[in-house]
Each structure stands twice: as C-alpha cells, then as structure tokens.
Write a protein that holds these residues in place. Structure first.
Motif, PDB file in Angstrom:
ATOM      1  N   UNK A   7       4.877   1.072   1.298  1.00  0.00           N
ATOM      2  CA  UNK A   7       4.918   0.866  -0.155  1.00  0.00           C
ATOM      3  C   UNK A   7       5.449   2.099  -0.860  1.00  0.00           C
ATOM      4  N   UNK A   8       4.937   3.271  -0.485  1.00  0.00           N
ATOM      5  CA  UNK A   8       5.434   4.505  -1.104  1.00  0.00           C
ATOM      6  C   UNK A   8       6.851   4.830  -0.635  1.00  0.00           C
ATOM      7  N   UNK A   9       7.158   4.453   0.592  1.00  0.00           N
ATOM      8  CA  UNK A   9       8.452   4.793   1.166  1.00  0.00           C
ATOM      9  C   UNK A   9       9.584   3.977   0.557  1.00  0.00           C
TER      10      UNK A   9
ATOM     11  N   UNK B   6       4.406  10.347  12.315  1.00  0.00           N
ATOM     12  CA  UNK B   6       3.448  11.255  11.701  1.00  0.00           C
ATOM     13  C   UNK B   6       3.729  11.481  10.229  1.00  0.00           C
ATOM     14  N   UNK B   7       5.017  11.640   9.895  1.00  0.00           N
ATOM     15  CA  UNK B   7       5.410  11.809   8.495  1.00  0.00           C
ATOM     16  C   UNK B   7       5.194  10.513   7.725  1.00  0.00           C
ATOM     17  N   UNK B   8       5.662   9.398   8.318  1.00  0.00           N
ATOM     18  CA  UNK B   8       5.564   8.103   7.651  1.00  0.00           C
ATOM     19  C   UNK B   8       4.108   7.725   7.390  1.00  0.00           C
TER      20      UNK B   8
ATOM     21  N   UNK C  58       8.328  -9.074  -3.731  1.00  0.00           N
ATOM     22  CA  UNK C  58       9.034  -8.004  -3.021  1.00  0.00           C
ATOM     23  C   UNK C  58       8.533  -7.955  -1.582  1.00  0.00           C
ATOM     24  N   UNK C  59       9.470  -7.960  -0.632  1.00  0.00           N
ATOM     25  CA  UNK C  59       9.124  -7.908   0.794  1.00  0.00           C
ATOM     26  C   UNK C  59       9.902  -6.770   1.447  1.00  0.00           C
ATOM     27  N   UNK C  60       9.199  -5.951   2.203  1.00  0.00           N
ATOM     28  CA  UNK C  60       9.885  -4.850   2.875  1.00  0.00           C
ATOM     29  C   UNK C  60       9.170  -4.521   4.174  1.00  0.00           C
ATOM     30  N   UNK C  61       9.929  -4.062   5.160  1.00  0.00           N
ATOM     31  CA  UNK C  61       9.294  -3.719   6.421  1.00  0.00           C
ATOM     32  C   UNK C  61      10.223  -3.039   7.402  1.00  0.00           C
TER      33      UNK C  61
END
Length: 508
Positions: free
Chosen positions: A243-245, A235-237, A340-343
């Motif tokens: 991207x913002x995180x 819910x927060x995420x 850039x890769x993130x997950x």
C-alpha cells in the motif's frame, strides 16, 4: 516589484543548471536518474554545458563512476555513442558523508568550480536517497550549498513518510529549509505518457467529458500488476508493504486525474488545487473495503515465496497484494466505487485504468455486455473503447467490438520518453503540475493512515496466493461486490487488427 513577483519572474527565466545527484552510487541513480539525464542531453533538452556532479558516501574513482553511470544507458546508434562520450565529460563524482558540513563544503567548492566554467545560474539538487537521510542532507545543502544568487530546485523521491504524522513531520522539517516553490516531490507515475494524457482525453473530448460521471459510469478499476516479487529487497519492502509502496502514491495519483474537476487553467497550482479537492472528498478506507494478500511459492515450486526471503521476518504479515475500494463523496462521483488493485509476483506486468459503464436500459437486445473505456498505462500504451456491434452477416446477433488506439500501431514512429526524463524536464522548466504538493500529500495520508495502523498492528491477515498467479482467492468476488460485471459473451479481438494490439491482449 514585490519579492514574490521577483521570485516568480526569476523562476520563469531560462537557466543553465548545475545538477547534483545525491545518492549517486545507488540503484535509483544508476537505473533511472543518470539514464534520464543522458536522454535529455542526447535529445538536446538539457543544455549542452550542463555539468552533473554525483555525490554519495561510496568511494569511487573516475572509471568506476563512469561505468556506474553508463550501466543502464542504452546506446543504439553511433550518434548515441558520440553523445555518451560528451555526456560523461560533463559528469564528475565526489564522495562524502550525509551529515558532515566539511564534506558539503567540498561539494560547494566543486559546484563553484564547474559554475565558473559553465556560467550556470541555477542549481538542481536531486535527492536519490532513502528517507532516513532526507533531512540531514537537506540541512547540509541549505547550510553549505544554497545561495541567493542562484535559482535552487530540490527533487525529493518517495516515500514521503510512513503515515500522516511522519509525513507532516517530514513536510515541516523540509519546509523549514526550502520553500514549497523550490521542492519537487517526484512520483514517476505522473511522468508516464498515458498518465499525462489523461487530462487531454478528459477535457479535450466532448464524447468522453459528457459521460464522465455517476449517471453513466458504474465503477472504475485501477490495476497495477508486477511479475517480479521482492527479489532480495524483502527486508526493505517489509517496512512499507504494497500500500505504501504503490497504492498510496502511484495509484492514488492516477485516481485524482481520472476523477478531478476541470481546472481553471493548465497552470500547476490550478491543476493541483483540483487534485486536492478530490482527495478531500474521499473518506478513510475501512476494513470491509480492503482485501490483502501475500505471495507464497509458485505452484511448480520454482519461484520462492515472500517469507522465503532471509531478510523478511518469518512471521511477517506485510501484504504484497492489496485491493481497496474508495468512494468520492461529491456530486460527480457519489456512489461510484473506485477499486484499486496492486500486487507483486503476479501473472503479468500491467498498469491500466478500466472505466465500466452502466447497463443499457431496457431489453431491446439480449446478452449485452457493458461498455468500457480502458487506458493501458504500461506496457503497450493504448486507449480503447469496448462497445457492442452487430455481427456481420444475416441476423442481428450482437458481439463485443472495440475502437482501438494502440500506440504501437498508431504512433509507430514516435518515441515515448521515459517518465523520469519527462519529470526532470518539468523541473528544469519550473512546472510543478506533475509533482505532489504538501497539502495533497496530507490529504492522501488521511485516507490511508487509519487502515495502515490496523495492518501494522496485525489486525488484518493477508490471504496467501501462489507466485505467478492472478492474486489471492476472493479477488473476483471482492471486485464483483462493487458492481464490476464481466462480459456476458465471448470476447474475440478481430483478426484484421494490428498484431500486438493492447485490446487483443485484454485480460482482467
């Protein structure tokens, strides 16, 4: 002497602090802030008379507070246990609201009481808080707990806004209460050992400095992979997305250190000036240069998908994976893609920087793979250079080999500090180098805000991928589109290398 010079000299002096942790009952304080403060205290980087006051809305008695503070502090030796007992004696707790002057006045009474006992001459306010209460707390502190007689420093945790407009609004409101010199916007990735090492690698080594440009480098990849999903934080995420995180802050900070020009000095403002210059050369990300994903159930069905979280809207298009390509339109980097890769919910936990060089000109040898410099940020900190070598024996067959600096073997007796320890110590020393300046934040949001608006409007659908997989289908092709080339022959780490070497675990 001018007031500015006087303030500068005041900041340069050594001070005994009173530390106030706002949001002391929360997860961040429990998992990061208090363990970092204890680490500094145990290793005598924090004055042994430093008092720490926890403040939050939750009511807690002394024993509950001590249990909360200690929950994530690791005590390995008798010396650790003895230091922990002394540390707890310096900690106290007070409950209060974040918008009531009367509660902040009671906090002021508590601060003055410990200052009288300790002789502290400075105050450090650590806002381990959600952004929704940043300004109300900052107002309460400025009105009730700010004194011209003490040096004041304020640590603010991310996120610093949701987009360019909200970031500017936050900066304006915060700037009306505290000066930029008093504000420390903390991004804990800037405190990690290998991130702090980037400037040394680049600017203290001729062999790297001379090839760090578009003439020799083909592409740069910065990868951030997490094995965990949102784990009940859906819910927060969902308000922020990956991207913002992660990307707009942690990963972009790493990019600036990889790409910036040499600063005039190691002074905080000189370093931050160069980081801002790099960001201003990056145009906003466009839709063709981004790929989004959202994780579903694992292939065996044991791990839930993102939309299985009851706190997440069932029609959510919030990405839990993102790959984005940025271009720096200056003389050094023109034409070099920074991917850039993130997950979340991926196959492994890893953060690394992979710098791939161009192909060797000519055809003297066949089946050559490209040289790479790989900087492993976490886990298993390492720097290694992938290069071609002659396979031992008769003939001239080439193989991929490595020059390996794995910290686990080279610095086996060294203790790498936690990022928060390093950054809090920087604040105590008045060093802004590893903190985000207001104009840097503004430049960063300009890069991401247009694409974030498209994502928020549902204009880009995330590609589903299985929990514990390598990410959404199409990532390999996405990266290849920007020039990344995999090895053209089998890559085997030599058997004689130290066990556990990061290069031996090399995975794309």
């Amino acid at each position: 002497m001018s007031s500015a010079t006087a303030a500068s000299k005041k900041g340069d002096e050594k001070h005994l602090y009173t530390v106030v942790v706002l949001g002391a009952s929360g997860d961040l304080a429990k998992k990061k802030t208090f363990p970092a403060l204890f680490g500094l205290y145990k290793n005598k980087y924090l004055d042994q008379n430093t008092h720490i006051i926890g403040y939050a809305r939750t009511k807690m008695d002394r024993s509950t507070f001590e249990e909360h503070v200690s929950m994530n502090i690791k005590l390995k030796t008798d010396e650790d246990k003895a230091a922990h007992k002394k540390f707890l004696k310096l900690c106290s707790y007070q409950s209060g609201q974040y918008d009531q002057d009367s509660d902040f006045k009671r906090l002021e009474d508590a601060i003055r009481e410990v200052e009288k006992a300790s002789g502290a001459t400075a105050r450090l306010f650590y806002m381990a808080l959600p952004p929704s209460v940043f300004i109300s707390v900052a107002k309460g502190l400025k009105k009730n707990n700010y004194t011209e007689d003490s040096l004041v420093r304020l640590i603010v945790e991310k996120p610093f806004g949701m987009d360019l407009d909200s970031s500017r609004e936050l900066a304006k409101d915060l700037g009306s209460l505290f000066s930029e010199d008093e504000i420390y916007r903390i991004d804990h990735y800037l405190g990690k050992e290998m991130v702090k090492n980037l400037m040394i690698l680049r600017f203290a080594n001729v062999i790297f400095g001379s090839v760090w440009n578009r003439h020799t480098i083909d592409n740069v990849q910065i990868t951030f992979k997490e094995k965990l999903g949102t784990e009940g934080r859906g819910g927060y995420f969902d308000e922020f997305g990956i991207i913002r995180d992660v990307m707009q802050n942690h990963m972009l900070q790493i990019l600036t250190l990889v790409a910036m020009e040499p600063p005039v000095s190691l002074g905080a403002e000189d370093v931050r000036d160069e980081k801002v210059k790099v960001l201003r050369f990056i145009p906003p990300i466009v839709k063709d240069d981004i790929l989004l994903g959202q994780y579903g159930k694992s292939e065996d069905g044991k791990e839930p998908g993102y939309l299985d979280d009851k706190t997440v809207p069932k029609d959510s298009k919030t990405p839990t994976y993102a790959a984005a390509t940025l271009f720096i339109e200056n003389e050094r980097w023109s034409g070099v893609p920074f991917v850039m890769k993130c997950g979340k919910a991926l196959d492994q936990q890893k953060t690394e920087i992979r710098i791939q060089f161009k192909d060797v000109a000519g055809h003297l040898f066949t089946t050559l793979s490209r040289n790479e410099i790989v900087i492993r940020v976490q886990p298993d900190e390492a720097v290694y250079v992938k290069m071609m070598n002659k396979e031992p024996g008769l003939g001239t067959k080439t193989i991929i080999s490595d020059l390996d600096l794995s910290y686990s073997s080279r610095f086996s007796d060294s203790v790498i500090p936690e990022a928060y320890e390093s950054l809090i110590l920087d604040v105590l020393n008045g060093d802004h180098s590893n903190f985000v300046r207001d104009d840097e934040l503004d430049a960063a949001w300009k890069i991401f805000t247009p694409i974030l608006k498209q994502i928020d409007n549902g204009e880009i659908d995330p590609i589903p991928y299985a929990h514990s997989s390598r990410g959404p289908k199409g990532v390999t092709e996405f990266v290849a589109k920007y020039g990344y080339t995999r090895e053209r022959q089998e890559y085997v780490w030599p058997q004689h290398s130290e066990a556990g070497s990061a290069a031996g675990k090399d995975q794309k």
